[in-house]
Enzyme design. Structure first.
Site, PDB file in Angstrom:
ATOM      1  N   GLY A  72       0.824  -1.199   0.000  1.00  0.00           N
ATOM      2  CA  GLY A  72       0.000   0.000   0.000  1.00  0.00           C
ATOM      3  C   GLY A  72       0.859   1.251   0.000  1.00  0.00           C
ATOM      4  N   GLY A 120       0.182  -5.415   0.255  1.00  0.00           N
ATOM      5  CA  GLY A 120      -0.998  -5.309  -0.593  1.00  0.00           C
ATOM      6  C   GLY A 120      -0.846  -5.994  -1.929  1.00  0.00           C
ATOM      7  CD  GLU A 143       2.567  -6.621   5.975  1.00  0.00           C
ATOM      8  OE1 GLU A 143       2.064  -6.430   4.865  1.00  0.00           O
ATOM      9  OE2 GLU A 143       3.191  -7.665   6.247  1.00  0.00           O
ATOM     10  CG  ASP A 151      -2.899  -5.463   5.791  1.00  0.00           C
ATOM     11  OD1 ASP A 151      -1.833  -5.807   5.226  1.00  0.00           O
ATOM     12  OD2 ASP A 151      -3.448  -4.370   5.559  1.00  0.00           O
TER      13      ASP A 151
END
Length: 361
Positions: A72, A120, A143, A151
């Protein structure tokens, strides 16, 4: 007949050719990092193509020669976290819905996972029905190094990896190549990078299975299969502290390096990630795990470690984050549990019992 979307100032290029719909992430200077408008544009295209009988297969790739997608827009998330904004929560809500859409897509969804595929980027590829890696692939969920938690369904995917391989990758953020991505269930097929243009082009005219039969081959050897003994033994521990202790005592240089790496990550993120993985194993369908990830991500948005981690790794690039608390032992269990607290009406409306739909090639 080909229908082109004007590429000027467009970060997602869409086109149809023959029986295929093509999605190209088009921010090569930012390694095709996802923004909220990009997510919405992909969702719109996939929704339209799902009901379009002319489109029989969807193909996603990334512009440039460095990778599919590095994740992201981290700088935007940093600004949001630093100023107490909520735009990132809105972004994640739509991004996770897109991940679920990809996982349940009624037509073959072919992801060309060439080069860097992180965060992402994993979300828009590894939930697809046909996931292709190359000798250049570097797949990771890094992350914990920025004070965040895997995520985009990453905890779902890693929880399903054989043994404790997913725990190792999640806590250390270690990238894997093609063979190890296949071993961990993050990809399905290996195709040499040089063959990807022909493969993508042939999908416009030929069925997926026939195209794969022409191009799929064996990947170069990986590393994780030979490390299963110490990885499965060490990462099966109940706590992050015990994992580190077992890694130190394993008597393997690779295990010692894993312990050293793990201890550079945000202690809070490491502990929350371990809990998220263990909980994901019990949750069932992807949608339920995505709902859990949304709660965790929103909690992380207000954490000091997310701001500090992005500052150190992306903004100032001094690679010297000052985590708070600074050690695993200082992270209170109540703090970890707080990441999983319900969010009431703000939680994504994800299906609790989705119907599994077989994809026919």
């Amino acid at each position: 007949m080909t229908h082109e979307t004007p590429p000027v100032h467009d970060h997602v290029l869409l086109r149809t050719e023959g029986r295929a719909g093509y999605v190209t992430l088009n921010r090569p200077k930012a390694l095709n990092a996802l923004t909220h408008p990009m997510v919405l544009r992909i969702e719109e295209a996939l929704t339209a193509w799902a009901d379009d009988p002319r489109v029989e297969v969807v193909v996603i790739d990334g512009a440039g020669d460095r990778g599919l997608c590095a994740g992201g827009d981290i700088r935007a998330i940093h600004e949001d976290a630093r100023t107490g904004g909520t735009a990132s929560a809105d972004f994640w809500r739509d991004e996770y819905r897109l991940n679920a859409l990809i996982a349940r897509y009624p037509k073959p969804y072919v992801a060309l996972m060439d080069g860097i595929v992180m965060g992402g980027g994993v979300g828009v590829s590894a939930h697809g029905s046909v996931r292709i890696v190359t000798e250049r692939s570097r797949v990771a969920m890094p992350e914990t190094g920025i004070g965040f938690v895997p995520d985009v369904g990453g905890t779902y995917l890693l929880a399903l990896a054989p043994g404790e391989l997913g725990t190792h990758l999640a806590l250390t953020g270690a990238p894997v190549g093609a063979a190890d991505a296949l071993l961990c269930g993050l990809a399905d097929h290996f195709v040499p990078a040089a063959a990807l243009p022909d493969l993508a082009s042939e999908l416009a005219t030929d069925p997926v299975r026939a195209v794969l039969e022409r191009h799929v081959t064996q990947p170069p050897p990986g590393e994780l299969d030979a490390a299963r003994d110490w990885i499965d033994r060490c990462y099966a521990a109940d706590t992050a502290e015990e994992i580190v202790s077992r890694l130190r005592k394993a008597g393997r240089p690779e295990a010692t390096r894993a312990a050293d790496t793990l201890l550079t990550k945000s202690p809070t993120a490491v502990k929350v990630t371990l809990s998220a993985l263990r909980r994901a194993r019990r949750l069932g369908p992807l949608e339920r795990v995505l709902a859990q990830e949304y709660r965790v991500s929103c909690a992380a948005l207000s954490s000091a470690d997310l701001v500090e981690g992005i500052r150190a790794q992306v903004v100032d690039k001094d690679r010297n984050p000052r985590w708070s608390p600074a050690t695993l032992e200082e992270v209170e269990p109540a703090v970890v549990d707080g990441y999983f607290a319900p969010l009431d009406a703000d939680e994504p409306m994800l299906a609790a019992n989705p119907s599994d739909q077989e994809v026919v090639w």
